[in-house]
Design a protein around this motif. Sequence first.
Motif, mmCIF file in Angstrom:
data_model
loop_
_atom_site.group_PDB
_atom_site.id
_atom_site.type_symbol
_atom_site.label_atom_id
_atom_site.label_comp_id
_atom_site.label_asym_id
_atom_site.label_seq_id
_atom_site.Cartn_x
_atom_site.Cartn_y
_atom_site.Cartn_z
ATOM 1 N N ARG A 182 -20.000 20.127 38.975
ATOM 2 C CA ARG A 182 -21.101 20.991 39.421
ATOM 3 C C ARG A 182 -22.186 20.176 40.125
ATOM 4 N NH1 ARG A 182 -25.996 22.198 36.802
ATOM 5 N NH2 ARG A 182 -26.891 24.264 37.263
ATOM 6 N N ILE A 241 -23.461 20.533 43.966
ATOM 7 C CA ILE A 241 -24.858 20.862 44.277
ATOM 8 C C ILE A 241 -25.358 20.002 45.433
ATOM 9 C CG2 ILE A 241 -27.230 20.604 43.390
ATOM 10 C CD1 ILE A 241 -26.178 21.742 40.703
ATOM 11 N N ALA A 254 -29.845 19.744 38.960
ATOM 12 C CA ALA A 254 -28.399 19.607 38.716
ATOM 13 C C ALA A 254 -28.101 19.174 37.288
ATOM 14 C CB ALA A 254 -27.793 18.609 39.701
ATOM 15 N N VAL A 264 -23.061 26.876 40.190
ATOM 16 C CA VAL A 264 -24.180 26.152 40.818
ATOM 17 C C VAL A 264 -25.397 27.064 40.833
ATOM 18 C CG1 VAL A 264 -22.652 24.733 42.250
ATOM 19 C CG2 VAL A 264 -23.564 26.874 43.181
#
Length: 316
Positions: free
Chosen positions: A22, A26, A99, A308
């Motif tokens: 992820r 991002i 993130a 995300v």
Amino acid sequence: MTKPPLTLYLAAPRGFCAGVDRAIKIVEMAIEKWGAPVYVRHEIVHNKFVVDGLRERGAIFVEELSECPDDRPVIFSAHGVPKAVPAKAEARNMVYVDATCPLVSKVHIEAQRHADAGLQMIMIGHAGHPETVGTMGQLPPGEVLLVETPADVDTVDVRDPTKLAYVTQTTLSVDDTAEIVAALNRRFPQIIGPHKEDICYATTNRQEAVKAMAPKCDAMLVVGAPNSSNSRRLVEVGSRAGCEYAQLVQRATDIDWRSLEGIASIGITAGASAPEQLINEVIDAFKDRYEVTTELVETAVENVEFKVPRVLRVPA
């Protein structure tokens, strides 16, 4: 010349976890959405190969928000940041994307919830690791006390031994953490622990696979970065589980072939921030030198996926 035979045990799960996947997405999506450069506070994940690849695409890695201009997006790494960091970004009207791994965010929420209930926090973690810094930075100074070993528990100075809770860094050794938790419970019988263990599923799964693989191997290699906590823990777990030679390598060029002379079997795994490309590179290096028979040592199947942030899913 005939190649010597070698059994190569391949751990599963290994490599990228959902939080790392992820975080990388991002950065990639931010560059697509806003163009280069996009600033990233701290390495997005602890892997030089990944960081260098993102740098080539237009990511600029910095250690502090003060190094970022006001008019470019900034991304906070998967390890999480103290509360003061997004507050400063907002004060400067910056566009930022967090993130932080959702499993780390869960620990942040847990710490805040306990603090709101009037409890002082003890964090089990490694001093200076960005995840530890980020979690401790969720609360005011003095509200989170750090312990790294069972011995630290004996000397930690708490405000009220009846009003305590603990959280842990998500990438620790499962066995080491259990020892520290036992020490906390002995000294502070009323301490409150998390509803569900803080150590993330990926860390636990990778350590379990190594425990299953280590006794079979003459040697074991962990593909990962030297600043990756979960990768270093895999080396320790492998050694304790019966593999006499367990080493961390960033990629195939780091393999010490002289130390591996005479082996008949090798175990290979990778930390949660190591891409499969580097694992395959290491496997290919063994195939160049040995007649390799590969055996999978699978202890769990992972199908976790984290979305995300919405800001990256809507058009600019």
